[in-house]
Design a protein around this motif. Structure first.
Motif, PDB file in Angstrom:
ATOM      1  N   SER A 137      72.850  55.729  29.787  1.00 21.52           N
ATOM      2  CA  SER A 137      71.683  55.822  28.903  1.00 21.52           C
ATOM      3  C   SER A 137      70.411  56.239  29.637  1.00 21.52           C
ATOM      4  CB  SER A 137      71.450  54.474  28.190  1.00 21.52           C
ATOM      5  OG  SER A 137      72.602  54.061  27.497  1.00 21.52           O
ATOM      6  N   PRO A 138      70.445  57.318  30.433  1.00 27.67           N
ATOM      7  CA  PRO A 138      69.230  57.756  31.124  1.00 27.67           C
ATOM      8  C   PRO A 138      68.213  58.314  30.132  1.00 27.67           C
ATOM      9  CG  PRO A 138      70.947  59.402  31.379  1.00 27.67           C
ATOM     10  CD  PRO A 138      71.588  58.222  30.703  1.00 27.67           C
ATOM     11  N   GLU A 139      66.955  58.135  30.442  1.00 25.39           N
ATOM     12  CA  GLU A 139      65.879  58.611  29.574  1.00 25.39           C
ATOM     13  C   GLU A 139      65.072  59.728  30.215  1.00 25.39           C
ATOM     14  OE1 GLU A 139      65.481  57.698  26.505  1.00 25.39           O
ATOM     15  OE2 GLU A 139      67.051  56.152  26.539  1.00 25.39           O
ATOM     16  N   VAL A 140      64.775  59.587  31.518  1.00 22.81           N
ATOM     17  CA  VAL A 140      63.951  60.569  32.212  1.00 22.81           C
ATOM     18  C   VAL A 140      64.697  61.076  33.438  1.00 22.81           C
ATOM     19  CG1 VAL A 140      61.788  59.547  31.402  1.00 22.81           C
ATOM     20  CG2 VAL A 140      62.784  58.783  33.577  1.00 22.81           C
ATOM     21  N   TYR A 141      64.173  62.131  34.045  1.00 20.10           N
ATOM     22  CA  TYR A 141      64.840  62.753  35.193  1.00 20.10           C
ATOM     23  C   TYR A 141      65.060  61.760  36.324  1.00 20.10           C
ATOM     24  CZ  TYR A 141      64.476  67.563  33.432  1.00 20.10           C
ATOM     25  OH  TYR A 141      64.641  68.717  32.709  1.00 20.10           O
ATOM     26  N   GLN A 142      64.111  60.854  36.555  1.00 21.37           N
ATOM     27  CA  GLN A 142      64.232  59.901  37.644  1.00 21.37           C
ATOM     28  C   GLN A 142      65.458  59.008  37.488  1.00 21.37           C
ATOM     29  OE1 GLN A 142      62.349  59.833  40.437  1.00 21.37           O
ATOM     30  NE2 GLN A 142      63.842  58.332  41.161  1.00 21.37           N
ATOM     31  N   ASP A 143      65.926  58.813  36.271  1.00 24.15           N
ATOM     32  CA  ASP A 143      67.085  57.944  36.027  1.00 24.15           C
ATOM     33  C   ASP A 143      68.381  58.543  36.555  1.00 24.15           C
ATOM     34  OD1 ASP A 143      65.434  56.146  34.722  1.00 24.15           O
ATOM     35  OD2 ASP A 143      65.873  56.948  32.724  1.00 24.15           O
ATOM     36  N   ILE A 144      68.403  59.856  36.777  1.00 29.43           N
ATOM     37  CA  ILE A 144      69.663  60.501  37.144  1.00 29.43           C
ATOM     38  C   ILE A 144      69.621  61.186  38.494  1.00 29.43           C
ATOM     39  CG2 ILE A 144      70.397  60.868  34.750  1.00 29.43           C
ATOM     40  CD1 ILE A 144      69.437  63.789  35.057  1.00 29.43           C
ATOM     41  N   VAL A 145      68.453  61.229  39.161  1.00 30.80           N
ATOM     42  CA  VAL A 145      68.341  62.013  40.386  1.00 30.80           C
ATOM     43  C   VAL A 145      69.084  61.346  41.534  1.00 30.80           C
ATOM     44  CG1 VAL A 145      66.180  60.922  41.139  1.00 30.80           C
ATOM     45  CG2 VAL A 145      66.743  63.242  41.910  1.00 30.80           C
ATOM     46  N   PHE A 146      69.781  62.162  42.320  1.00 28.59           N
ATOM     47  CA  PHE A 146      70.292  61.770  43.627  1.00 28.59           C
ATOM     48  C   PHE A 146      70.057  62.933  44.577  1.00 28.59           C
ATOM     49  CE2 PHE A 146      73.633  63.129  46.495  1.00 28.59           C
ATOM     50  CZ  PHE A 146      73.313  62.321  47.552  1.00 28.59           C
ATOM     51  N   GLN A 147      69.301  62.702  45.599  1.00 26.91           N
ATOM     52  CA  GLN A 147      69.168  63.616  46.724  1.00 26.91           C
ATOM     53  C   GLN A 147      68.198  62.974  47.706  1.00 26.91           C
ATOM     54  OE1 GLN A 147      67.875  67.194  44.740  1.00 26.91           O
ATOM     55  NE2 GLN A 147      65.740  66.684  44.965  1.00 26.91           N
ATOM     56  N   PRO A 148      68.259  63.360  48.974  1.00 30.85           N
ATOM     57  CA  PRO A 148      67.350  62.746  49.942  1.00 30.85           C
ATOM     58  C   PRO A 148      65.881  62.996  49.634  1.00 30.85           C
ATOM     59  CG  PRO A 148      69.174  63.831  51.051  1.00 30.85           C
ATOM     60  CD  PRO A 148      69.260  64.216  49.601  1.00 30.85           C
ATOM     61  N   ASP A 149      65.574  64.162  49.061  1.00 37.22           N
ATOM     62  CA  ASP A 149      64.184  64.479  48.746  1.00 37.22           C
ATOM     63  C   ASP A 149      63.879  64.051  47.314  1.00 37.22           C
ATOM     64  OD1 ASP A 149      63.715  65.892  51.236  1.00 37.22           O
ATOM     65  OD2 ASP A 149      65.038  67.428  50.421  1.00 37.22           O
ATOM     66  N   PRO A 150      62.860  63.221  47.107  1.00 36.29           N
ATOM     67  CA  PRO A 150      62.540  62.781  45.745  1.00 36.29           C
ATOM     68  C   PRO A 150      61.979  63.915  44.908  1.00 36.29           C
ATOM     69  CG  PRO A 150      60.842  62.064  47.277  1.00 36.29           C
ATOM     70  CD  PRO A 150      61.943  62.664  48.116  1.00 36.29           C
ATOM     71  N   LEU A 151      62.101  63.762  43.594  1.00 41.22           N
ATOM     72  CA  LEU A 151      61.477  64.711  42.689  1.00 41.22           C
ATOM     73  C   LEU A 151      59.960  64.506  42.700  1.00 41.22           C
ATOM     74  CD1 LEU A 151      63.809  64.454  39.566  1.00 41.22           C
ATOM     75  CD2 LEU A 151      63.739  66.316  41.235  1.00 41.22           C
ATOM     76  N   PRO A 152      59.198  65.589  42.515  1.00 41.25           N
ATOM     77  CA  PRO A 152      57.754  65.406  42.342  1.00 41.25           C
ATOM     78  C   PRO A 152      57.481  64.494  41.155  1.00 41.25           C
ATOM     79  CG  PRO A 152      58.310  67.726  42.669  1.00 41.25           C
ATOM     80  CD  PRO A 152      59.607  66.990  42.489  1.00 41.25           C
ATOM     81  N   PRO A 153      56.435  63.669  41.228  1.00 43.33           N
ATOM     82  CA  PRO A 153      56.175  62.682  40.171  1.00 43.33           C
ATOM     83  C   PRO A 153      56.107  63.273  38.776  1.00 43.33           C
ATOM     84  CG  PRO A 153      54.774  62.269  42.076  1.00 43.33           C
ATOM     85  CD  PRO A 153      55.472  63.561  42.354  1.00 43.33           C
ATOM     86  N   GLU A 154      55.516  64.469  38.651  1.00 48.63           N
ATOM     87  CA  GLU A 154      55.371  65.055  37.318  1.00 48.63           C
ATOM     88  C   GLU A 154      56.715  65.475  36.730  1.00 48.63           C
ATOM     89  OE1 GLU A 154      54.704  68.456  40.271  1.00 48.63           O
ATOM     90  OE2 GLU A 154      54.290  66.294  40.125  1.00 48.63           O
ATOM     91  N   ILE A 155      57.718  65.724  37.587  1.00 48.14           N
ATOM     92  CA  ILE A 155      59.057  66.044  37.103  1.00 48.14           C
ATOM     93  C   ILE A 155      59.848  64.769  36.858  1.00 48.14           C
ATOM     94  CG2 ILE A 155      61.239  67.188  37.657  1.00 48.14           C
ATOM     95  CD1 ILE A 155      59.689  69.227  39.267  1.00 48.14           C
ATOM     96  N   ALA A 156      59.699  63.801  37.739  1.00 44.73           N
ATOM     97  CA  ALA A 156      60.488  62.569  37.664  1.00 44.73           C
ATOM     98  C   ALA A 156      60.335  61.853  36.332  1.00 44.73           C
ATOM     99  CB  ALA A 156      60.109  61.640  38.804  1.00 44.73           C
ATOM    100  N   VAL A 157      59.141  61.926  35.721  1.00 46.39           N
ATOM    101  CA  VAL A 157      58.883  61.177  34.484  1.00 46.39           C
ATOM    102  C   VAL A 157      59.150  62.006  33.229  1.00 46.39           C
ATOM    103  CG1 VAL A 157      57.192  59.701  35.606  1.00 46.39           C
ATOM    104  CG2 VAL A 157      56.427  61.819  34.509  1.00 46.39           C
ATOM    105  N   ARG A 158      59.610  63.243  33.370  1.00 43.15           N
ATOM    106  CA  ARG A 158      59.903  64.069  32.196  1.00 43.15           C
ATOM    107  C   ARG A 158      61.103  63.515  31.433  1.00 43.15           C
ATOM    108  NH1 ARG A 158      58.601  69.696  31.575  1.00 43.15           N
ATOM    109  NH2 ARG A 158      56.892  70.320  32.968  1.00 43.15           N
ATOM    110  N   ASP A 159      61.023  63.586  30.128  1.00 43.39           N
ATOM    111  CA  ASP A 159      62.146  63.166  29.296  1.00 43.39           C
ATOM    112  C   ASP A 159      63.295  64.160  29.419  1.00 43.39           C
ATOM    113  OD1 ASP A 159      60.786  60.958  28.336  1.00 43.39           O
ATOM    114  OD2 ASP A 159      59.990  62.019  26.575  1.00 43.39           O
TER     115      ASP A 159
END
Length: 343
Positions: A231-253
């Protein structure tokens, strides 16, 4: 187990010890095997009634790659262990295999700065053992992509039911060959899809043509995702990689289109073990039937095993692990510990 064929031993096996990504940490692997009750017999680790199962990624980054590969190889050849291919073994095969005439690059995996940097420790540690390295690369090609064992499954990064079923339908095996390897260098091929999905995992394209530059300098328009997210809602819920997503992408639906590209692994399916995902902290199950065994051993994390005894619901109590310390790395300044991603 000493018959030389671990698959022939399965009827007499009383349990399995599934072991995560090693990346050249051979001293840690020996300590873990001994903690699990394995002992050397004629120079090869064995257990009287259990079999080790390695999830791949034996090579690259760590201090004792040659020793680790031979330790695992000898256990598999003696019938004391099974193994699945990791993306780093696949990378090594492709890096060492010349392209067919007319290919875009001299080798299936281009010898560019980034690819060579990822393999630097392995190449250096085998520099005086070229015949060994040639033999082991040929052995890597014989390693299964996945295992379906009594009551459980093993894959390096992601179990994609549809791709695996189609792979088995086409090949009637769980292994590739040289022709399949060559075809997998075509990014538009079924063969590439199989190797990318099973050994590297799932991914999504960044929105609106955006790109991100990783710590290794590699610019990506895609990001790796967890195939097990519920039940992921935003990009941050599903990301896996050593480099984090930029904050503005991480919170996108996530859009409906994004969701349609995500996989899941239902709790009604057999327990699944995998590595690849650089987890940290105390080992624990992701779901009642999902366990990742990569706890960043080569980054001074933990080398982890799960003692599987046929249970349908996995238990956190079944993890066995040892801490990997800097003292096991004789040259920490050149041990290849950069965040290079699991490419």
């Amino acid at each position: 187990m000493t018959s030389g064929d671990p698959m022939a031993n399965l009827e007499t096996v009383q349990g399995y010890d599934v072991i995560g990504d090693i990346h050249g940490c051979s001293e840690a692997l020996e300590r873990l095997l001994e903690k699990l009750g394995y002992q050397k017999v004629n120079g090869v680790y064995s257990h009287p009634d259990r079999i080790a199962v390695f999830v791949g990624d034996i090579v690259d980054r760590g201090p004792h790659i040659r020793q680790a590969v031979w330790l695992v190889h000898d256990m598999v050849k003696a019938g004391n262990a099974l193994i699945t291919m990791g993306n780093h073994e696949y990378n090594a095969i492709a890096y060492m295999t010349p392209s067919p005439e007319g290919g875009t690059h001299e080798y299936l995996r281009e010898h560019n700065q980034r690819h060579t940097r990822i393999m630097r420790e392995t190449l250096d540690q085998f520099s005086d053992y070229q015949d060994e390295w040639k033999y082991l690369v040929e052995w890597f090609l014989t390693i299964p992509l996945f295992l379906e064992l009594p009551g459980f499954r093993v894959v390096h990064a992601c179990w994609d039911e549809a791709l695996i079923d189609e792979f088995k339908r086409r090949r009637n095996t769980n292994k590739i060959d040289l022709d399949f390897l060559v075809r997998s260098s075509d990014l538009d091929s079924f063969e590439f899809d199989v190797m990318d999905r099973l050994l590297r995992g799932t991914n999504l394209k960044l929105p609106n043509g955006m790109s991100i530059e990783g710590k290794d300098g590699y610019v990506r328009q895609f990001f790796r995702t967890k195939f097990w997210s519920e039940s992921p809602e935003v990009y941050q819920d599903i990301v896996f990689q050593p480099d984090p997503l930029p904050p503005e992408i991480a919170v996108r639906d996530l859009t409906p289109g994004d969701r349609s590209k995500l996989l899941s692994y239902g709790e009604e399916r057999p327990p699944l073990f995998f590595g690849h995902y650089w987890r940290m902290g105390r080992p624990e199950c992701i779901k009642p039937n999902l366990a990742c065994l990569d706890y960043s051993a080569v980054k001074y994390g933990k080398l982890v095993a799960y003692r599987f005894d046929g249970e349908k619901i996995l238990s956190n109590d079944k993890f066995v692990y040892i801490d990997v310390t800097p003292e096991e790395f004789p040259k920490p300044e050149s041990s290849g510990l950069e965040d290079l991603s699991k490419v």
